[in-house]
Scaffold this active site. Structure first.
Site, PDB file in Angstrom:
ATOM      1  N   ASP A  43     128.964  11.903  32.005  1.00 58.80           N
ATOM      2  CA  ASP A  43     128.578  10.617  31.388  1.00 58.80           C
ATOM      3  C   ASP A  43     129.643   9.520  31.463  1.00 58.80           C
ATOM      4  OD1 ASP A  43     127.010  12.686  30.516  1.00 58.80           O
ATOM      5  OD2 ASP A  43     127.307  12.316  28.396  1.00 58.80           O
ATOM      6  N   SER A 103     131.123  12.980  24.724  1.00 56.57           N
ATOM      7  CA  SER A 103     130.824  11.559  24.952  1.00 56.57           C
ATOM      8  C   SER A 103     130.955  10.673  23.728  1.00 56.57           C
ATOM      9  CB  SER A 103     129.410  11.430  25.509  1.00 56.57           C
ATOM     10  OG  SER A 103     129.448  11.784  26.864  1.00 56.57           O
TER      11      SER A 103
HETATM   12  C1  FRU Z   1     125.171  14.431  28.247  1.00 56.35           C
HETATM   13  C2  FRU Z   1     126.092  15.311  27.437  1.00 56.35           C
HETATM   14  C3  FRU Z   1     126.419  14.700  26.089  1.00 56.35           C
HETATM   15  C4  FRU Z   1     127.727  15.343  25.741  1.00 56.35           C
HETATM   16  C5  FRU Z   1     128.402  15.408  27.095  1.00 56.35           C
HETATM   17  C6  FRU Z   1     129.325  16.579  27.287  1.00 56.35           C
HETATM   18  O1  FRU Z   1     125.274  14.656  29.611  1.00 56.35           O
HETATM   19  O2  FRU Z   1     125.535  16.614  27.264  1.00 56.35           O
HETATM   20  O3  FRU Z   1     125.416  14.866  25.108  1.00 56.35           O
HETATM   21  O4  FRU Z   1     128.462  14.622  24.821  1.00 56.35           O
HETATM   22  O5  FRU Z   1     127.367  15.461  28.056  1.00 56.35           O
HETATM   23  O6  FRU Z   1     129.986  16.478  28.507  1.00 56.35           O
END
Ligand code: FRU
Length: 469
Positions: A43, A103
């Site tokens: 992300d 994230s």
């Molecule tokens: C989305 C996610 C988020 C999380 C992050 C972990 O792709 O699963 O919800 O914070 O990636 O890398």
């Protein structure tokens, strides 16, 4: 600096130095997209403009191209086109985030760049990892120079979140409205319903629960990466629902990503959910407002849990995934349009006229191709491998042969296509129909160094610009 942080940073630096050499010759590295220096990216995080520069942090696992412990990587840019890597500002080094700095978002005010993110904790043992065996903390940290971040503060943990939720609560997005601060978090309810939790605060540290935003009937079991913002008076809630059943023209990826227009006092209507992107590789978008008042979106040009679906052969080279090119959002009727930020035009070099029915070799795999004034059915080919067609109200993007690495066909309903824009950058295509009414993002892996393009159909104008490095 604590020992854990110093050890992780040293290891990362070494991996990045090795990667730099190894990836020099990689034909699938891109020129104007954000990629991990080495290893895995997911992300976009903490997107913002701070002291005149653009910041794109990202979920980064430098240790392995197929993921692993998540830290934050950082890129900085003056123009959203040329990005400079600025290292790893956050590692998983505190008791609140020791199994991953997940994230989150950035907020800038009073000369500070503040970050809000999720600290992931996972216990070893016999747990379901939905209700038990994990913790998710909302963490705060701030910086004066955008590079070095101070002490981490845990603002909220499982005991603070509303009742009726599992331990899956994450991805804080923070903004200010009428003198108050707000935060949305994505969550999975105990009844397996995805939802967003809205908080408010007067000081960005103490957060009070306001309300839950969700659909009447469950629409997926989990909503990740929420974002709530306004464009021209329209309130838009962007979420990534997991667990939707695929349909012929919708929800064709493993997880989805889209938005609801929230009308005042009305519930979030599941029938009004619109997907951001109809291609194979798009997830976890985040937006920010820049100093020119533009609402800009960047996403992960990839998806999690792709095993058994399709593949990215860059894994064999030691890296995987990229972000999408920044898109400016605008509202037209009940739709949000997405359009590449205008700065891309500053790297347009030679322009090539593409005539219908002619296969034209293009000397570079980074280009910006606009076809305007189209009428009726058409077919566009990038190499022999990737075909975009429109016929009878359906646009489709299909791969033939190896270049798609298992990617088959994606379809979208669209009444009529008047114009098309294709941004290409070695191993990514971002395709905008009708000025961004419908978008397809896909990764692809052509073996040939030279690209060939061709279109069949009626158009008034078709110009392709080579983009310079
Ligand atoms: C989305 C996610 C988020 C999380 C992050 C972990 O792709 O699963 O919800 O914070 O990636 O890398």
């Amino acid at each position: 600096m604590n020992v854990m942080k110093a050890t992780l940073l040293k290891e990362i630096e070494e991996l990045e130095a090795e990667g730099k050499e190894a990836l020099k010759e990689d034909q699938w590295r891109m020129e104007y997209h954000v990629m991990p220096p080495v290893g895995w990216l997911n992300d976009p995080n903490g997107l913002c403009q701070y002291q005149g520069e653009y910041y794109a942090f990202f979920q980064y696992s430098p240790f392995h191209p197929e993921g692993g412990l998540k830290v934050w990587g950082e890129y900085i840019s003056k123009d959203l086109v040329h990005w400079e890597y600025a290292g790893v500002p956050l590692v998983a080094d505190s008791p609140y985030d020791c199994h991953g700095a997940y994230s989150g978002s950035a907020f800038t005010e009073d000369g500070m760049l503040e970050l809000f993110y999720t600290g992931n904790i996972k216990y070893e043992g016999d747990y379901d990892y939905v209700n038990t065996g994990r913790e998710s903390n909302t963490i705060y940290t701030a910086s004066k120079d955008g590079r070095k971040f101070g002490e981490k503060e845990c603002l909220m943990s499982l005991k603070d979140y509303p009742k009726g939720y599992t331990a899956h609560i994450r991805d804080p997005k923070v903004w200010k409205e009428k003198g108050r601060y707000y935060m949305v978090l994505g969550g999975r309810k105990a009844n397996d319903q995805g939802a967003v939790i809205l908080y408010a605060s007067d000081d960005k540290k103490a957060w009070r629960f306001q309300e839950e935003i969700t659909t009447r009937e469950p629409f997926g079991y989990m909503w990740e990466c929420p974002d709530l913002f306004e464009i021209e008076g329209e309130k838009i809630l962007s979420v990534c629902p997991q667990g939707l059943r695929p349909e012929k023209f919708r929800f064709q990826n493993v997880y989805q990503s889209g938005y609801f227009l929230l009308e005042d006092g009305k519930e979030c209507e599941q029938k009004e959910f619109q997907e951001w992107d109809m291609g194979f590789d798009f997830y976890a978008p985040q937006t920010f407002l820049d100093s020119r008042g533009r609402r800009i979106l960047m996403a992960w040009a990839g998806l999690p849990d792709l095993e058994g679906h399709y593949h990215n052969p860059t894994v064999e080279m030691g890296w995987q995934h990229s972000l999408s090119f920044p898109r400016e959002l605008s509202v037209q009727g009940k739709r949000v349009l997405q359009w590449p930020v205008q700065e891309i035009e500053s790297i347009r070099r030679a322009s090539v006229r593409i005539e219908a029915e002619q296969e034209i070799p293009i000397e570079s795999r980074s280009f910006d191709w606009e076809i305007e004034g189209m009428q009726g059915e058409f077919s566009i080919l990038v190499d022999a491998a990737c075909r975009l067609t429109w016929k009878d109200g359906v646009a489709s993007l299909a791969f033939e042969g190896d270049a798609g690495q298992g990617r088959g066909c994606r379809k979208a309903r669209i009444n009529q296509v008047r114009d098309i824009r294709i941004l290409a950058d070695h191993s990514i295509l971002e395709i905008f129909l009708n000025k961004g009414e419908c978008v397809f993002t896909t990764r692809f892996y052509p073996k040939e160094r030279e690209c060939k393009v061709k279109y069949q159909g009626k158009a008034e104008k078709s110009n392709l610009w080579i983009l310079k490095k």
